[in-house]
Design an enzyme around this catalytic site. Sequence first.
Site, PDB file in Angstrom:
ATOM      1  N   LYS A   1       0.841  -1.208   0.000  1.00 52.24           N
ATOM      2  CA  LYS A   1       0.000   0.000   0.000  1.00 52.24           C
ATOM      3  C   LYS A   1       0.877   1.260   0.000  1.00 52.24           C
ATOM      4  O   LYS A   1       0.610   2.213  -0.736  1.00 52.24           O
ATOM      5  CB  LYS A   1      -0.934  -0.018   1.222  1.00 52.24           C
ATOM      6  CG  LYS A   1      -2.036  -1.072   1.105  1.00 52.24           C
ATOM      7  CD  LYS A   1      -2.792  -1.290   2.405  1.00 52.24           C
ATOM      8  CE  LYS A   1      -3.729  -2.493   2.268  1.00 52.24           C
ATOM      9  NZ  LYS A   1      -4.398  -2.866   3.520  1.00 52.24           N
TER      10      LYS A   1
ATOM     11  N   GLN B   1      -4.413  -1.541   9.859  1.00 53.00           N
ATOM     12  CA  GLN B   1      -4.300  -2.857   9.217  1.00 53.00           C
ATOM     13  C   GLN B   1      -4.857  -3.946  10.138  1.00 53.00           C
ATOM     14  O   GLN B   1      -4.467  -4.047  11.302  1.00 53.00           O
ATOM     15  CB  GLN B   1      -2.831  -3.133   8.861  1.00 53.00           C
ATOM     16  CG  GLN B   1      -2.602  -4.433   8.120  1.00 53.00           C
ATOM     17  CD  GLN B   1      -3.244  -4.463   6.722  1.00 53.00           C
ATOM     18  OE1 GLN B   1      -3.199  -3.490   5.980  1.00 53.00           O
ATOM     19  NE2 GLN B   1      -3.870  -5.581   6.378  1.00 53.00           N
TER      20      GLN B   1
ATOM     21  N   ASP C   1     -10.886   2.744   4.269  1.00 52.65           N
ATOM     22  CA  ASP C   1     -11.120   1.294   4.161  1.00 52.65           C
ATOM     23  C   ASP C   1     -12.619   0.998   4.060  1.00 52.65           C
ATOM     24  O   ASP C   1     -13.014  -0.117   3.725  1.00 52.65           O
ATOM     25  CB  ASP C   1     -10.555   0.577   5.404  1.00 52.65           C
ATOM     26  CG  ASP C   1      -9.274  -0.182   5.094  1.00 52.65           C
ATOM     27  OD1 ASP C   1      -9.013  -0.456   3.913  1.00 52.65           O
ATOM     28  OD2 ASP C   1      -8.550  -0.509   6.047  1.00 52.65           O
TER      29      ASP C   1
END
Length: 295
Positions: free
Chosen positions: A54, A98, A121
């Site tokens: 990412k 994460q 997200d």
Amino acid sequence: MAFQLIDGKKISLELQDEIAAEVQKLKAAGMKTPHLAAILVGNDGGSETYVASKIKACEKVGFKSTLIRLPEYVTEEKLLQTVHELNNDPDVDGFIVQLPLPRQINEHKIIEAVKPEKDVDGFHPINVGRMVLNLPCYVSATPYGIVHLLHKYNIETSGKHCVVIGRSHIVGSPMSILMAKNTSLGNSTVTLCHSKTENLKTHTRSADILICALGSPEFVTADMVKEGAVVIDVGTTRVASAETKSGFKLKGDVKFDEVAPKCSYITPVPGGVGPMTIASLLKNTLLAAKREVYP
Ligand code: NAP
């Protein structure tokens, strides 16, 4: 049957090029550089790899990126404090925490602590609720990437029977909602299957579009798939392999070699859904930087 491979890597690179061009335009117009931050707790190998990709992708499209590492045994309080700092940092447009998180941390509490405006997200209940109601929102990256792939390959979804295997909050459930939406990229009749589904094969064999997100390597075999189906393989399980330097290989949920010849379209693993997830996260960050979702 001659099947067409859905090349997620290629489409992801195209999307990243579009994002990079837009970043150039924003900068030329005097706007700040889009900035994505990531919080990584502990040293899980998979999470390290995902976050590193990412960050690398951010650099490639011209975003600013910040990685915040916290130790495996960090307290929930400290993690919440870090989330609040990012929520209040005007330079950060969007950020991710994460997953998975270590046991001492309540994942839901952390997800709910992220400001919906910065939740690129798309995991916050506000963004999930807005997605269900067809309101502007950040759609979680993997389902967003899959819809983008279907669109790019002009795959008709309207009136089709879509079967999704897996009902997780990040993949299966949002995917089933998107496919059933009254929008041009939805309008499918959706069956959502999970570990308690009886006669799974009966359902999968009637699928025009089969989306496999269960995390069980090579679970879906040729006898489970209808001739001419579109098969999307979300699964990425690390299995030990003597053939690679890393000592593992990524396996999808679909037994590709025997399923592919029955399909009209199929995604490979790797190179299918995975690269799209990262491109979708970048797209959400760009939307955040442009204040398009939450003006
Ligand atoms: P998850 O949270 O473990 O959910 C798995 C789902 O599959 C659950 O709903 C489970 O049912 C269902 N399931 C498990 N075994 C089953 C079976 N034998 N028959 C029918 N349903 C079954 O997994 P996830 O986070 O959604 O991830 C799924 C896979 O996608 C994993 O391999 C993951 O690594 C991969 N993934 C890939 C990407 C990418 O970018 N490519 C992104 C995210 C995830 P129950 O609800 O009844 O337990």
